[in-house]
Design an enzyme around this catalytic site. Structure first.
Site, PDB file in Angstrom:
ATOM      1  N   HIS A 226       2.713  10.303  28.094  1.00  0.00           N
ATOM      2  CA  HIS A 226       2.571   9.590  29.365  1.00  0.00           C
ATOM      3  C   HIS A 226       2.196   8.128  29.146  1.00  0.00           C
ATOM      4  O   HIS A 226       1.969   7.391  30.114  1.00  0.00           O
ATOM      5  CB  HIS A 226       1.484  10.303  30.196  1.00  0.00           C
ATOM      6  CG  HIS A 226       1.528   9.998  31.643  1.00  0.00           C
ATOM      7  ND1 HIS A 226       0.431   9.521  32.341  1.00  0.00           N
ATOM      8  CD2 HIS A 226       2.527  10.091  32.568  1.00  0.00           C
ATOM      9  CE1 HIS A 226       0.741   9.347  33.596  1.00  0.00           C
ATOM     10  NE2 HIS A 226       2.004   9.685  33.774  1.00  0.00           N
ATOM     11  N   LYS A 228       2.301   4.105  28.408  1.00  0.00           N
ATOM     12  CA  LYS A 228       3.176   2.954  28.645  1.00  0.00           C
ATOM     13  C   LYS A 228       2.618   1.804  27.811  1.00  0.00           C
ATOM     14  O   LYS A 228       1.634   1.159  28.201  1.00  0.00           O
ATOM     15  CB  LYS A 228       3.204   2.555  30.119  1.00  0.00           C
ATOM     16  CG  LYS A 228       3.818   3.593  31.054  1.00  0.00           C
ATOM     17  CD  LYS A 228       2.767   4.416  31.707  1.00  0.00           C
ATOM     18  CE  LYS A 228       3.364   5.437  32.644  1.00  0.00           C
ATOM     19  NZ  LYS A 228       2.385   6.473  33.028  1.00  0.00           N
ATOM     20  N   ASP A 233       5.239  -8.953  18.841  1.00  0.00           N
ATOM     21  CA  ASP A 233       4.809  -9.798  17.717  1.00  0.00           C
ATOM     22  C   ASP A 233       3.357  -9.583  17.323  1.00  0.00           C
ATOM     23  O   ASP A 233       2.749 -10.441  16.680  1.00  0.00           O
ATOM     24  CB  ASP A 233       5.056 -11.282  18.034  1.00  0.00           C
ATOM     25  CG  ASP A 233       6.542 -11.618  18.104  1.00  0.00           C
ATOM     26  OD1 ASP A 233       7.348 -10.835  17.559  1.00  0.00           O
ATOM     27  OD2 ASP A 233       6.893 -12.642  18.710  1.00  0.00           O
ATOM     28  N   HIS A 409      -0.208   4.685  42.914  1.00  0.00           N
ATOM     29  CA  HIS A 409       0.028   5.290  41.598  1.00  0.00           C
ATOM     30  C   HIS A 409      -0.876   4.680  40.539  1.00  0.00           C
ATOM     31  O   HIS A 409      -0.848   5.082  39.378  1.00  0.00           O
ATOM     32  CB  HIS A 409       1.506   5.101  41.226  1.00  0.00           C
ATOM     33  CG  HIS A 409       1.945   5.808  39.986  1.00  0.00           C
ATOM     34  ND1 HIS A 409       2.166   5.155  38.790  1.00  0.00           N
ATOM     35  CD2 HIS A 409       2.193   7.125  39.746  1.00  0.00           C
ATOM     36  CE1 HIS A 409       2.551   6.029  37.873  1.00  0.00           C
ATOM     37  NE2 HIS A 409       2.572   7.226  38.421  1.00  0.00           N
ATOM     38  N   LYS A 411      -3.988   3.727  38.153  1.00  0.00           N
ATOM     39  CA  LYS A 411      -5.045   4.507  37.521  1.00  0.00           C
ATOM     40  C   LYS A 411      -6.095   3.512  37.029  1.00  0.00           C
ATOM     41  O   LYS A 411      -5.985   2.949  35.941  1.00  0.00           O
ATOM     42  CB  LYS A 411      -4.507   5.309  36.330  1.00  0.00           C
ATOM     43  CG  LYS A 411      -3.321   6.241  36.674  1.00  0.00           C
ATOM     44  CD  LYS A 411      -2.024   5.602  36.295  1.00  0.00           C
ATOM     45  CE  LYS A 411      -0.843   6.540  36.229  1.00  0.00           C
ATOM     46  NZ  LYS A 411      -0.643   7.487  37.280  1.00  0.00           N
ATOM     47  N   ASP A 416     -19.726  -1.327  38.014  1.00  0.00           N
ATOM     48  CA  ASP A 416     -20.666  -2.450  38.128  1.00  0.00           C
ATOM     49  C   ASP A 416     -19.893  -3.762  38.153  1.00  0.00           C
ATOM     50  O   ASP A 416     -18.827  -3.841  38.761  1.00  0.00           O
ATOM     51  CB  ASP A 416     -21.692  -2.395  36.994  1.00  0.00           C
ATOM     52  CG  ASP A 416     -22.564  -1.138  37.055  1.00  0.00           C
ATOM     53  OD1 ASP A 416     -22.733  -0.593  38.168  1.00  0.00           O
ATOM     54  OD2 ASP A 416     -23.025  -0.677  35.994  1.00  0.00           O
TER      55      ASP A 416
END
Length: 491
Positions: A226, A228, A233, A409, A411, A416
């Protein structure tokens, strides 16, 4: 006589065999499943729908941590760890000492992640918050076009649509120009990628591999990559919730053919600096597993980076090859160390007992705990399972908002005024135990303020739940939620 007996009693014999097989699989589930709630969910499946329950368990339930189906990947990661261990230990210690005024009481999180996954907290980073595909993709394409030595990409979903073809064209162009381009796609999430698309990229010099190719009657589909990750470089990286597909961009030209698509709310990060080295390390471990090779640790992949940014970055990653659920432990540590506020955005909310109790404890202790979830999830079962957790949280003082502008969608977690978390992991058991996930922990007052403002803006498009109204929602809804919650560890 035996044949006649079998003929006369074949139904009874079949039932005995079926329940005998179910009992054997139940023993296997009990022995190999660490989570009590998950084991109980499997037992419910096995004995309430015998036969089908056995098939479901064999497809998705076999414990990969026990069977070490990923042992080759795990060993590859160990070899990489050994080469970098002393350097990383020194860097982690020095950064914590130098920036103790910023990290403050979150030092324990940094130490946990280093001791558990060897991920150091890194200084000298510039972190840019990217809201939705409208901000992510222009920044990504600009960075891809500027690549000089290598481009490393790893995506759960990569679709052959407008944005997918635009990214593919850049990758092929750079590969033809001599840039090393490596691309990992998840075989389940990117199941719509066709062979012609892959052949075209390979012909241009792009190295492409699926992550753990799905085969029939193998539960590989349950263990998804899952992540991404983009590394360019060795100095610029991208991480977050946005895959490569038109649905993640709220611009007309990407949505003309799909007018029913909802507004898509998501969050990504661009990191420039030392923190990219950990993303590089993760990609190399995944690549060595997929391509059955051993990428060398060289200056080209881990260059010296002259960045004077003020943001501290630490990468949390875990998967079925991890000894522990590092993502879950890092979430738990962040909630437990909150002093004033915890703002969480997640599209799928199915917490384990530890996270569920930590949120209640934080709210009862006076911490401002807020949870932003979709008004309607893309899965009715997930929506019902999540709803089953709301009443106890509301009773403890957790504020829950259901987003209604579209589908949220993102996450993210904001703790704080000094800690922000952006990544791929949902606040659910699948992300904790089944998927390969990666999050960025950013210690920065600037990024924290931006992410807090984004959260508060999102809440303007959300309905806040009221405890009494929620209690009055109806017996049928409560019953449905209770039933779905029984199998929620498997969703």
């Amino acid at each position: 006589m035996v044949l006649q007996f079998l003929k006369d009693h074949w139904q009874s014999i079949a039932i005995v065999i079926l329940y005998g097989l179910t009992a054997l699989v139940a023993v296997k589930a009990l022995m190999e499943t660490r989570s009590t709630s998950k084991a109980l969910a499997y037992l419910l499946l096995l004995f309430f729908i015998p036969g089908l329950g056995v098939l479901i368990y064999l497809l998705i339930g076999v414990n990969r941590r026990v069977n070490r189906i990923y042992s080759r990947k795990w060993l590859s990661n160990v070899r990489l760890n050994e080469r970098l261990k002393e350097y990383l230990r020194r860097e982690n210690r020095e950064t914590l000492l130098e920036h103790s005024d910023l990290v403050r009481n979150k030092t324990g999180i940094a130490r946990l992640l280093f001791r558990d996954t060897l991920a150091p907290i890194t200084s000298d980073n510039e972190v840019k918050l990217l809201i939705n595909g409208e901000e992510k993709f222009p920044a990504l394409m600009e960075a891809l076009r500027a690549a000089q030595h290598h481009i490393h990409l790893e995506y759960y979903i990569f679709e052959e649509d407008i944005i997918g073809r635009e990214v593919m064209d850049i990758l092929m162009e750079k590969a033809k120009a001599g840039v090393e381009v490596r691309f990992i796609y998840d075989d389940f999430g990117s199941s719509d990628i066709n062979r012609r698309f892959l052949r075209k990229m390979r012909a241009a010099g792009v190295e492409v591999y699926p992550f753990y190719k799905i085969r029939l009657l193998a539960n590989r589909l349950n263990y998804r990559n899952h992540r991404k990750i983009v590394v360019i470089d060795g100095h610029t990286g991208f991480i977050g919730g946005i895959n490569i597909a038109d649905r993640y961009i709220n611009e007309p030209r990407f949505r003309e053919a799909h007018p029913a698509w909802p507004f898509w709310r998501d969050t990504h990060l661009r990191i420039h600096g030392q923190g990219v080295h950990t993303l590089q390390f993760l990609f190399m471990g995944d690549w060595n597993f997929c391509a059955d090779t051993d990428l060398p640790i060289t200056q080209d992949f881990f260059p010296d980076i002259d960045v004077k940014g003020e943001d501290l970055v630490q990468i949390a990653a875990s998967g079925p090859d991890s000894e522990r659920s590092s993502i879950m432990l890092s979430f738990l540590a962040a909630i437990n160390r909150a002093e004033r506020s915890v703002y969480i955005t997640t599209p799928y909310f199915i917490p384990n007992d530890a996270i569920f109790n930590a949120l209640q404890q934080a709210a009862l202790s006076g911490v401002d705990v807020r949870l932003l979830v979709p008004g309607e999830s893309d899965s009715r079962m997930v929506n019902s399972a999540a709803a089953s957790y709301y009443e106890p949280l509301l009773a403890c003082g957790v504020r829950i908002f259901r987003y209604n502008k579209g589908f949220v969608h993102a996450k993210t977690m904001v703790v704080d005024d000094n800690l922000s978390v952006v990544g791929t992991a949902n606040m659910d058991i699948r992300s904790f135990d089944f998927n390969f996930e990666v999050n960025a922990f950013v210690y920065s007052t600037g990024v924290n303020w931006q992410l807090s403002e984004a959260f508060l803006q999102d809440c303007l498009y959300a309905e806040e739940l009221n405890l009494q109204d929620w209690r009055d929602r109806g017996r049928w809804a409560r019953f449905t939620e209770a039933v779905v919650r029984l199998v929620s560890p498997l969703l």
